[in-house]
Scaffold this motif. Structure first.
Motif, PDB file in Angstrom:
ATOM      1  N   VAL A 150      -8.990  -4.376   3.436  1.00 28.39           N
ATOM      2  CA  VAL A 150      -9.010  -4.984   2.100  1.00 28.39           C
ATOM      3  C   VAL A 150      -8.588  -3.954   1.056  1.00 28.39           C
ATOM      4  CG1 VAL A 150     -10.461  -6.055   0.339  1.00 28.39           C
ATOM      5  CG2 VAL A 150     -10.778  -6.653   2.753  1.00 28.39           C
ATOM      6  N   THR A 151      -9.289  -2.829   1.012  1.00 34.75           N
ATOM      7  CA  THR A 151      -9.001  -1.836  -0.033  1.00 34.75           C
ATOM      8  C   THR A 151      -7.692  -1.088   0.208  1.00 34.75           C
ATOM      9  OG1 THR A 151     -10.415  -0.295   1.188  1.00 34.75           O
ATOM     10  CG2 THR A 151     -11.410  -1.497  -0.638  1.00 34.75           C
ATOM     11  N   GLU A 152      -7.222  -1.039   1.472  1.00 40.09           N
ATOM     12  CA  GLU A 152      -5.994  -0.313   1.775  1.00 40.09           C
ATOM     13  C   GLU A 152      -4.779  -1.221   1.909  1.00 40.09           C
ATOM     14  OE1 GLU A 152      -6.672   2.209   5.108  1.00 40.09           O
ATOM     15  OE2 GLU A 152      -8.299   3.336   4.131  1.00 40.09           O
ATOM     16  N   ALA A 153      -4.902  -2.478   1.509  1.00 39.11           N
ATOM     17  CA  ALA A 153      -3.749  -3.377   1.493  1.00 39.11           C
ATOM     18  C   ALA A 153      -2.720  -2.857   0.491  1.00 39.11           C
ATOM     19  CB  ALA A 153      -4.197  -4.791   1.127  1.00 39.11           C
ATOM     20  N   GLU A 154      -1.447  -2.856   0.882  1.00 37.47           N
ATOM     21  CA  GLU A 154      -0.386  -2.289   0.049  1.00 37.47           C
ATOM     22  C   GLU A 154       0.496  -3.388  -0.538  1.00 37.47           C
ATOM     23  OE1 GLU A 154       1.987   0.667   1.899  1.00 37.47           O
ATOM     24  OE2 GLU A 154       0.292   1.791   2.715  1.00 37.47           O
ATOM     25  N   ASN A 155       1.010  -3.135  -1.730  1.00 35.20           N
ATOM     26  CA  ASN A 155       2.028  -4.015  -2.292  1.00 35.20           C
ATOM     27  C   ASN A 155       3.408  -3.432  -2.005  1.00 35.20           C
ATOM     28  OD1 ASN A 155       2.312  -1.908  -4.078  1.00 35.20           O
ATOM     29  ND2 ASN A 155       1.500  -3.002  -5.855  1.00 35.20           N
ATOM     30  N   ALA A 156       4.440  -4.068  -2.537  1.00 32.57           N
ATOM     31  CA  ALA A 156       5.813  -3.646  -2.247  1.00 32.57           C
ATOM     32  C   ALA A 156       6.090  -2.227  -2.737  1.00 32.57           C
ATOM     33  CB  ALA A 156       6.800  -4.626  -2.873  1.00 32.57           C
ATOM     34  N   ALA A 157       5.369  -1.785  -3.759  1.00 29.18           N
ATOM     35  CA  ALA A 157       5.580  -0.437  -4.300  1.00 29.18           C
ATOM     36  C   ALA A 157       4.807   0.630  -3.535  1.00 29.18           C
ATOM     37  CB  ALA A 157       5.180  -0.401  -5.775  1.00 29.18           C
ATOM     38  N   GLY A 158       4.012   0.220  -2.533  1.00 22.96           N
ATOM     39  CA  GLY A 158       3.241   1.177  -1.753  1.00 22.96           C
ATOM     40  C   GLY A 158       1.901   1.526  -2.360  1.00 22.96           C
ATOM     41  N   HIS A 159       1.484   0.804  -3.424  1.00 18.86           N
ATOM     42  CA  HIS A 159       0.182   1.055  -4.039  1.00 18.86           C
ATOM     43  C   HIS A 159      -0.912   0.322  -3.271  1.00 18.86           C
ATOM     44  CE1 HIS A 159       2.703   1.620  -7.918  1.00 18.86           C
ATOM     45  NE2 HIS A 159       2.589   2.762  -7.243  1.00 18.86           N
ATOM     46  N   LEU A 160      -2.124   0.915  -3.243  1.00 15.71           N
ATOM     47  CA  LEU A 160      -3.253   0.312  -2.535  1.00 15.71           C
ATOM     48  C   LEU A 160      -4.056  -0.589  -3.462  1.00 15.71           C
ATOM     49  CD1 LEU A 160      -4.574   3.401  -0.508  1.00 15.71           C
ATOM     50  CD2 LEU A 160      -2.860   1.698   0.169  1.00 15.71           C
ATOM     51  N   PHE A 161      -4.649  -1.623  -2.862  1.00 24.72           N
ATOM     52  CA  PHE A 161      -5.508  -2.526  -3.628  1.00 24.72           C
ATOM     53  C   PHE A 161      -6.677  -1.748  -4.211  1.00 24.72           C
ATOM     54  CE2 PHE A 161      -8.870  -5.883  -3.799  1.00 24.72           C
ATOM     55  CZ  PHE A 161      -8.259  -6.709  -4.731  1.00 24.72           C
ATOM     56  N   GLY A 162      -7.330  -0.924  -3.418  1.00 24.23           N
ATOM     57  CA  GLY A 162      -8.321   0.034  -3.895  1.00 24.23           C
ATOM     58  C   GLY A 162      -9.680  -0.554  -4.242  1.00 24.23           C
ATOM     59  N   PHE A 163     -10.647   0.367  -4.461  1.00 22.96           N
ATOM     60  CA  PHE A 163     -12.022  -0.023  -4.770  1.00 22.96           C
ATOM     61  C   PHE A 163     -12.136  -0.611  -6.179  1.00 22.96           C
ATOM     62  CE2 PHE A 163     -12.342   3.346  -1.576  1.00 22.96           C
ATOM     63  CZ  PHE A 163     -13.148   2.737  -0.635  1.00 22.96           C
ATOM     64  N   ASP A 164     -11.377  -0.086  -7.109  1.00 26.73           N
ATOM     65  CA  ASP A 164     -11.484  -0.581  -8.479  1.00 26.73           C
ATOM     66  C   ASP A 164     -11.065  -2.045  -8.578  1.00 26.73           C
ATOM     67  OD1 ASP A 164     -12.367   1.884  -9.252  1.00 26.73           O
ATOM     68  OD2 ASP A 164     -10.407   2.584  -9.974  1.00 26.73           O
ATOM     69  N   ARG A 165      -9.967  -2.417  -7.913  1.00 27.35           N
ATOM     70  CA  ARG A 165      -9.518  -3.813  -7.965  1.00 27.35           C
ATOM     71  C   ARG A 165     -10.499  -4.716  -7.228  1.00 27.35           C
ATOM     72  NH1 ARG A 165      -4.610  -1.028  -7.462  1.00 27.35           N
ATOM     73  NH2 ARG A 165      -3.152  -1.409  -9.199  1.00 27.35           N
ATOM     74  N   LEU A 166     -11.080  -4.205  -6.138  1.00 33.15           N
ATOM     75  CA  LEU A 166     -12.093  -4.995  -5.433  1.00 33.15           C
ATOM     76  C   LEU A 166     -13.292  -5.235  -6.343  1.00 33.15           C
ATOM     77  CD1 LEU A 166     -13.375  -6.316  -2.943  1.00 33.15           C
ATOM     78  CD2 LEU A 166     -14.115  -4.032  -2.209  1.00 33.15           C
ATOM     79  N   GLY A 167     -13.784  -4.177  -7.017  1.00 36.87           N
ATOM     80  CA  GLY A 167     -14.914  -4.332  -7.926  1.00 36.87           C
ATOM     81  C   GLY A 167     -14.594  -5.271  -9.070  1.00 36.87           C
ATOM     82  N   ALA A 168     -13.352  -5.174  -9.609  1.00 41.63           N
ATOM     83  CA  ALA A 168     -12.966  -6.051 -10.714  1.00 41.63           C
ATOM     84  C   ALA A 168     -12.925  -7.500 -10.278  1.00 41.63           C
ATOM     85  CB  ALA A 168     -11.612  -5.615 -11.259  1.00 41.63           C
ATOM     86  N   ALA A 169     -12.412  -7.753  -9.047  1.00 44.12           N
ATOM     87  CA  ALA A 169     -12.353  -9.133  -8.551  1.00 44.12           C
ATOM     88  C   ALA A 169     -13.750  -9.707  -8.377  1.00 44.12           C
ATOM     89  CB  ALA A 169     -11.594  -9.177  -7.225  1.00 44.12           C
ATOM     90  N   LEU A 170     -14.694  -8.888  -7.934  1.00 47.51           N
ATOM     91  CA  LEU A 170     -16.061  -9.361  -7.759  1.00 47.51           C
ATOM     92  C   LEU A 170     -16.759  -9.524  -9.110  1.00 47.51           C
ATOM     93  CD1 LEU A 170     -17.100  -7.187  -4.687  1.00 47.51           C
ATOM     94  CD2 LEU A 170     -16.719  -9.662  -4.707  1.00 47.51           C
ATOM     95  N   ALA A 171     -16.476  -8.647 -10.059  1.00 50.70           N
ATOM     96  CA  ALA A 171     -17.109  -8.744 -11.379  1.00 50.70           C
ATOM     97  C   ALA A 171     -16.687 -10.012 -12.094  1.00 50.70           C
ATOM     98  CB  ALA A 171     -16.758  -7.509 -12.209  1.00 50.70           C
ATOM     99  N   VAL A 172     -15.448 -10.427 -11.895  1.00 57.20           N
ATOM    100  CA  VAL A 172     -14.980 -11.679 -12.501  1.00 57.20           C
ATOM    101  C   VAL A 172     -15.736 -12.858 -11.933  1.00 57.20           C
ATOM    102  CG1 VAL A 172     -13.007 -13.249 -12.658  1.00 57.20           C
ATOM    103  CG2 VAL A 172     -12.695 -10.801 -13.049  1.00 57.20           C
TER     104      VAL A 172
END
Length: 566
Positions: free
Chosen positions: A497-519
């Protein structure tokens, strides 16, 4: 070449009878000899052998005369019938039907061909070389051998029989004492796959010693090497140990190549499929026709081997796909069922392996009347090897239902994997026991901390590192306690989940996971666990924007409902 020697060639199509009276397959035979014998078994000198007790050892012969071909009955007990009429001797015409072995016996269809035009059309260079043969009959006989070999090589017979026939024809053309077909092994060394002597009898491959010097010359030059007299060859061949020891006087090596389909576009060259090797203790004389026939035979054999390799690879691919499909079914069948059957818990989960099978694993199962086990694990690597280890972990952890201390079980798993370090695998894991009173006892083993959703806030259940299972033999796995309140939600996830990459090679990461849960968990909203999980999956999908999945994705979402709910 006189016209009479080139106008007519003949062949027989053998339609084998089946028990119900229908045909059970057919084979073609070129009538290359006169007389051309038909009978039971090849050991009786028959050119067309039929394995049937109703057929005499030598029942008939096709004879070529000045006015064409005829068939003679040589003593077939049940008689021979041509176009329905019993015969003793009968001239044959194109399309005649010959019945042998009674009314429900085997059928032969006689065919006549314009030999010279056919040979020129199929083998123009060989037909031209036949002009220089010692006699018209010799040239035609050798071309018939090539035609017969071509029919056999392109038949539907088993591969070993086809390759054996190819060897027999090569031996017949060269008058060699023995012939071998060699193929590269895993290291690339040519080894004998099958071998025959001049009587078409098989020879044990392990006892044969082909000349490696001659083989090396043929492979280096990527062309046939023919030594009609070894004494006239270069010194390296004359002095080769296998040549001297076996008293060889003539050798023939035809390397078998094909254009590699994977590399054909960039012109990187041909792939070595093997070699046909022939030798004799006598000197030999090879005409231009002999050499061209050997080249044509080698090209045909290379094509057959190449196609056989392709078929074998395709069958292997299909077999692996089938086995992986079965493994996936087994893995899916082992995933927990009845996630909605816990009165004090609301549970949902998602498991998406990036290959047919995966190395992620989650489970939920009751330990006793008061406690429920929740766990998530991630085995290093992906694919079938990781999936096998997850199955082993599941079996070991299921023993906790017998009342065994979870910490002891995990320590034993760690020792087992460390002792079998050659497996090269380890696993991160979170294991928890959640009681009806909200008491959570958990063990962490290198796995990312679950996210705790409580009163609109998102935090990690714990911080700091720990050792995975199977990495360090001395690792200790302690039990930690946390008290959950009604409505508290734990989101367990794998690093896919946290290491999923987009086309630019960026990781989803812990911050995006926390933001998705906070919403998903504002204080004024009471979302279900399914909605919490789906919110993360939607955010993840929007982030990767169609980029292919590179790791297994697993989530387990557990909400404690409280004692009153149970």
């Amino acid at each position: 070449m006189p016209e009479s020697a080139t106008l007519i060639a003949a062949s027989l199509e053998l339609i084998l009878a089946s028990p119900d009276g229908s045909g059970s397959g057919s084979r073609n035979f070129v009538v290359a000899e006169s007389p051309f014998y038909i009978g039971r078994g090849a050991e009786n000198g028959n050119h067309l052998p039929i394995d049937d007790l109703r057929i005499s050892r030598r029942c008939a012969a096709i004879v070529r005369g000045d006015d064409g071909f005829r068939i003679d009955d040589l003593g077939q007990q049940l008689g021979i019938f041509v176009n329905g009429a019993k015969i003793i001797q009968q001239k044959l015409n194109d399309g005649d039907s010959i019945l042998i072995g009674g009314e429900d016996g085997h059928r032969l269809i006689f065919r006549m061909h314009a030999a010279r035009p056919a040979v020129e059309r199929i083998f123009p260079e060989q037909a031209s070389a036949a002009e220089s043969a010692k006699s018209p009959e010799e040239g035609l006989s050798k071309l018939n051998v090539l035609l017969e070999a071509t029919l056999l090589l392109n038949s539907q017979r088993p591969l070993e029989l086809v390759l054996g026939s190819m060897l027999d024809h090569a031996i017949a053309i060269t008058h060699a004492d023995r012939g071998m077909l060699l193929e590269p092994d895993a290291s690339g060394t040519l080894t004998v796959r099958l071998a025959h002597n001049s009587k078409s009898e098989p020879l044990p491959p392990e006892d044969l010693k082909p000349s490696r010097t001659v083989l090396a010359q043929a492979i280096e030059s990527q062309s046939a090497v023919i030594n009609a007299d070894v004494n006239l060859a270069n010194l390296s061949v004359q002095s080769a140990h296998s040549v001297v020891y076996q008293l060889l006087r003539s050798t023939v090596v035809i390397p078998l190549y094909t254009m590699s389909r994977e590399r054909a576009e960039d012109g990187a060259g041909r792939k070595l499929l093997g070699a046909v090797y022939l030798d004799s203790r006598r000197t030999a004389a090879f005409s231009a026709l002999d050499r061209q026939i050997l080249d044509a035979l080698g090209a045909q054999a290379a094509s057959i081997l190449d196609n056989a390799n392709l078929v074998a690879r395709e069958r292997e691919r299909q077999r692996l796909e089938q086995e992986l499909s079965i493994a996936r079914q087994i893995q899916l069948a082992l995933l927990p069922r009845g996630l909605d059957s816990y009165a004090h818990l609301a549970v949902t989960a998602v498991h998406r392996p990036c290959h047919e099978v995966g190395g992620d694993y989650f489970d939920v199962f009751p330990i006793d009347e008061d406690r429920t086990a929740i766990l998530i694990a991630d085995v290093s690597g992906k694919g079938l090897g990781a999936a096998l280890l997850t199955t082993m972990l599941q079996g070991a952890l299921s023993g906790m239902t017998l009342g065994v201390d979870p910490a002891k079980v995990i320590r034993q798993m760690n020792l087992f994997l460390c002792e079998h370090g050659n497996l090269g695998r380890y696993a991160t894991m979170f294991f928890g026991l959640l009681g009806r009173d909200g008491r959570l006892e958990y063990i962490r083993a290198g796995h990312p901390s679950p996210m705790l959703l409580r009163s609109g806030a998102v935090t990690e259940l714990y911080s700091g590192g720990s050792f995975p299972v199977g990495l360090v033999e001395e690792a200790e796995f302690a039990t930690v306690t946390e008290q959950l309140e009604p409505g508290d939600t734990l989101v367990l996830y794998s690093d896919g989940v946290t290491e999923a990459e987009n086309a630019a090679g960026h990781l989803f990461g812990f911050d995006r996971l926390g933001a998705a849960l906070a919403v998903d968990v504002p204080a004024t909203t009471d979302l279900t666990v399914d909605q919490v999980q789906q919110g993360v999956l939607d955010a993840l999908e929007a982030f990767v924007a169609g980029t292919s999945q590179s790791d297994d994705i697993t989530m387990l979402t557990v909400r404690y409902l409280g004692v009153s709910a149970s």
